[in-house]
Enzyme design. Structure first.
Site, PDB file in Angstrom:
ATOM      1  N   HIS A  20       0.866  -1.175   0.000  1.00  0.00           N
ATOM      2  CA  HIS A  20       0.000   0.000   0.000  1.00  0.00           C
ATOM      3  C   HIS A  20       0.903   1.224   0.000  1.00  0.00           C
ATOM      4  O   HIS A  20       1.719   1.408   0.900  1.00  0.00           O
ATOM      5  CB  HIS A  20      -0.921   0.027   1.213  1.00  0.00           C
ATOM      6  N   LYS A  69       5.116   3.095   7.176  1.00  0.00           N
ATOM      7  CA  LYS A  69       3.893   3.276   7.964  1.00  0.00           C
ATOM      8  C   LYS A  69       3.898   2.396   9.210  1.00  0.00           C
ATOM      9  O   LYS A  69       3.065   2.597  10.084  1.00  0.00           O
ATOM     10  CB  LYS A  69       2.664   2.928   7.121  1.00  0.00           C
ATOM     11  N   GLN A  86      12.001  -1.119  -0.397  1.00  0.00           N
ATOM     12  CA  GLN A  86      12.750   0.047  -0.873  1.00  0.00           C
ATOM     13  C   GLN A  86      13.116  -0.106  -2.349  1.00  0.00           C
ATOM     14  O   GLN A  86      12.952   0.827  -3.146  1.00  0.00           O
ATOM     15  CB  GLN A  86      14.027   0.263  -0.056  1.00  0.00           C
TER      16      GLN A  86
END
Length: 170
Positions: A20, A69, A86
């Site tokens: 997400h 997050k 990443q």
């Protein structure tokens, strides 16, 4: 260069390896640049923004801030954040430039911020990579196109759902 702040979102994949992404794209000299620098300079415990790289010492352009997050729950989760997520974000930004979603002639004038969800239960590094690459590319495209359309939002308001919850019928 675009003077418009572009905001995007994308959820790709299923289960614990889904990705997400929320994206912000805009000029270094505007609110995106201010937010980028502020986030980089003000880490909090478990949430340390960093510059996404394609390889060691080769940051993607436009310079992209990776903001997790979820704080790393354990070593494997941290490795999924710093490794395949990443790499997927960096490759997704490069894809957006290669495809023309982000203008190649403005990569040094703009920045990207990505807020990235990696599930602590993620168990397939290659799926985490693929999903984050596609989610990043899609979030940036959605932002550049002003998606979703208002009509789509209004049509969905009576039956909201996501991978974690489906609202009861009205």
């Amino acid at each position: 260069m675009t003077d418009v702040l572009q905001l995007g979102e994308s959820f790709i994949g299923e289960g614990v390896n889904a990705a997400h992404i929320n994206s912000v794209y805009g000029p270094r000299s505007g609110p995106a640049g201010t937010a980028w620098a502020t986030a980089l300079a003000t880490p909090s415990p478990g949430h340390v923004p960093f510059v996404a790289v394609l390889r060691t010492s080769l940051p993607v352009k436009p310079l992209t801030l990776f903001v997790t997050k979820a704080a790393p729950a354990n070593d494997e989760h941290g490795n999924h954040i710093w490794g395949p997520a990443q790499a997927g974000v960096a490759a997704g930004v490069a894809d957006a430039v290669a495809e023309g979603t982000l203008p190649a002639d403005a990569v040094d004038e703009n920045v990207v911020i990505t807020a990235v969800w990696v599930n602590p239960g993620a168990d397939d590094a290659d799926a985490v990579y693929r999903n984050n690459r596609e989610a990043t590319r899609t979030a940036l495209r959605n932002g550049s196109q002003g998606l979703p359309r208002t009509e789509e939002v209004l049509d969905a308001r009576s039956a909201p759902r996501n991978p974690f919850y489906t609202a009861p019928a009205d």
